[in-house]
Design an enzyme around this catalytic site. Structure first.
Site, mmCIF file in Angstrom:
data_model
loop_
_atom_site.group_PDB
_atom_site.id
_atom_site.type_symbol
_atom_site.label_atom_id
_atom_site.label_comp_id
_atom_site.label_asym_id
_atom_site.label_seq_id
_atom_site.Cartn_x
_atom_site.Cartn_y
_atom_site.Cartn_z
ATOM 1 N N ASP A 13 54.091 59.059 39.736
ATOM 2 C CA ASP A 13 55.031 59.674 40.675
ATOM 3 C C ASP A 13 55.393 61.106 40.289
ATOM 4 O O ASP A 13 56.575 61.454 40.177
ATOM 5 C CB ASP A 13 56.316 58.837 40.779
ATOM 6 N N GLU A 191 57.406 56.274 51.886
ATOM 7 C CA GLU A 191 58.359 56.469 50.788
ATOM 8 C C GLU A 191 58.131 57.840 50.168
ATOM 9 O O GLU A 191 57.334 58.637 50.639
ATOM 10 C CB GLU A 191 58.184 55.359 49.739
#
Length: 531
Positions: A13, A191
């Site tokens: 991420d 997301e």
């Protein structure tokens, strides 16, 4: 050349920002403490560790957090002379609910100190903070719908309920209207929102398709920050979902950045799958890693990969070279090296201490505990490596053990341990949980414990892609112990699989004492040598 990944091993991420001529990348740490890892670089090829900001209980306490809970998807930015860090602490993974709490902290210097956090909301995860040109700040996160059919083990689109936007300030918190600005594409699982502004457009990048092999970076834009947002003509900036033979898979979840020389870049998480021990299937023992690729602006004011298409390159032409693998040796005399982390606990003095006599682990709860576990480990960053340690311990009974472990989580590990067997005294044994969730039953691959003489014992493990072998010696030559073990289970795909396994393989040192007597084990050294 820049060789992908730029941050090998579990570094998921990636959120990137630039301050002057220095780039910074923040990555997720999930249940590993301290929370968030930040690296820096001036050439995008060579990265050094800079900080682990969430290093005290006021910022993060993960005792009781589930495997692959904890710190999800931080966002790092710089504005007003400060570094800003947004992060989520996920307290529940399974079932309809997530219990994801979002916070913001800041610091004048990347090394800290980082101030006690502002609590923001708990409506979803993967939040980011956008600093607009007029000085206003906007908080962006996905919203989790517990009424949907999603669970932690098999997320469904209905649980991912759009991207929320609301103004935020340090003095007032969230203020004004909360808007749902983007529902995503038919790829679903929308997301990881990030906003940036260019040429009068607000650009929104999101991650879609889940964090497995259907992953993607999706782009959208609007003239108004509250939308409506139109989706990129290709939907995605990058994805390997339709190219199963490409060596870099699972690409998605990244962020755009401009270099001081005008070059344009986008980070992404990635996986490098290899074949299982029988030559079948594919698994990513190194977890989700961080890569980077050059991007360009098209005449239509949309962003595209420099090389065209949706596939990122293993090697990206650049004026700097990525470093070659190097061995690492640790003696613990000067403290715990930043390569190492432990699990969940904000008070490491309860778990270990370092000094001239090495690393001392204080036996606490079992190797599968979610609360107080003495396990200190570093990431596996190569598909083949050898790790060694020297251990001195005198276990009182079979409830006390210490040794060397390859570890993913409570149901995916192998451990070579020194313990005590009635009638035999001090012995070597192997304990494994080879992905057997949900029962997490402990297996014992050795036919019988191996007796030990008094004094220190050397322990080692060799991992070679999908297999691993433990070794030991005590005053003589190295000897193999136990069978060749399946290393493929210690991966994202092992056990519950990629949608419930978000970290990566670690190798390190462990001690437990389930009698509650907190008996100790001392490790003189640790080495990690890529093969």
């Amino acid at each position: 050349m820049i060789r992908n990944p730029i941050l090998p091993g579990f570094h998921a991420d990636p959120s990137i920002c630039r301050v002057g001529d220095t780039f910074y990348i923040a990555t997720s740490t999930f249940e590993w403490y301290p929370g968030v890892r930040i690296h820096r670089s001036t050439d995008l090829a060579n990265w050094e560790f800079a900080a682990a900001p969430l290093d005290r209980a006021a910022l993060l306490d993960m005792r009781g957090n589930p495997d692959s809970g904890g710190i999800w998807a931080p966002c790092l930015s710089h504005a007003d002379g400060l570094f800003w860090l947004v992060y989520t602490d996920v307290k529940r993974l399974d079932g309809a609910f997530k219990d994801a709490h979002n916070y913001i902290t800041c610091a004048e210097r990347i090394e800290g100190p980082w101030r006690d956090p502002w609590y923001v909301n708990s409506s979803g995860f993967d939040p980011s903070l956008f600093h607009d040109e007029d000085g206003r700040k906007w908080f962006v996160n996905m919203r989790w719908n517990h009424r949907g059919k999603g669970t932690g083990g098999n997320p469904k689109h209905a649980s991912f309920d759009g991207i929320l936007l609301q103004e935020w300030s340090p003095s007032q918190g969230l203020t004004g209207e909360c808007s749902s600005i983007y529902d995503g594409t038919d790829r679903g699982l929308t997301e990881a929102p990030h906003l940036f502004r260019r040429n009068g457009w607000y650009y929104l990048t999101t991650a879609e398709g889940g964090t497995g092999y259907g992953h993607a970076v999706t782009m959208a834009r609007s003239r108004d920050i509250r939308g409506p947002y139109e989706t990129h003509p290709d939907k995605f900036l990058l994805s390997a979902a339709d190219a199963p033979d490409h060596p870099i898979q699972r690409t998605g979840h990244g962020q755009y950045v401009e270099g001081p020389d005008g070059t344009l870049w986008h980070t992404f998480l990635m996986g490098r799958p290899i074949a299982g021990p029988d030559g079948q299937g594919r698994f990513c023992p190194l977890g989700r890693e961080t890569g980077i690729e050059k991007v360009v602006w098209g005449d239509d004011d949309w962003l595209y990969l420099e090389g065209g298409g949706l596939l990122v390159r293993e090697e990206v032409p650049h004026d700097a070279d990525s470093p070659l693998p190097q061995p690492s040796a640790y003696d613990f005399a000067e403290g715990l090296h930043h390569d190492f982390q432990w699990l969940r606990h904000p008070h490491p003095d309860r778990l270990f201490r370092t000094g001239l006599d090495g690393l001392t682990l204080i036996g606490r709860e079992s190797i599968g505990s979610w609360f107080e576990q003495s396990l200190v480990a570093r990431r596996q960053q190569h598909l083949a490596y050898r790790a060694e340690t020297t251990l001195d311990v005198m276990p009182g009974d079979y409830q006390h053990a210490a040794g060397l472990t390859t570890y993913y989580n409570r149901h995916k590990f192998h451990a070579l341990l020194v313990t005590h067997e009635p009638g035999m005294g001090r012995v070597l044994t192997i304990q494994s949980c080879p992905g057997n969730w949900p029962d997490c039953a402990l297996e014992h691959p050795l036919d019988a414990p191996v007796p030990l003489a008094e004094g220190p014992v050397d322990l080692a493990v060799e991992v070679d892609h999908a297999t691993q072998q433990f070794y030991w010696r005590q005053g003589g030559d190295w000897q193999a112990i136990g069978p060749v073990l399946n290393a493929a289970v210690i991966s994202d795909e092992g056990g519950r699989g990629e949608h419930a396994s978000f970290t990566g393989a670690f190798v390190g040192l462990v001690a437990y004492d389930t009698s509650g007597q907190a008996r100790e084990a001392r490790f003189d050294r640790f080495s990690y040598v890529p093969a």
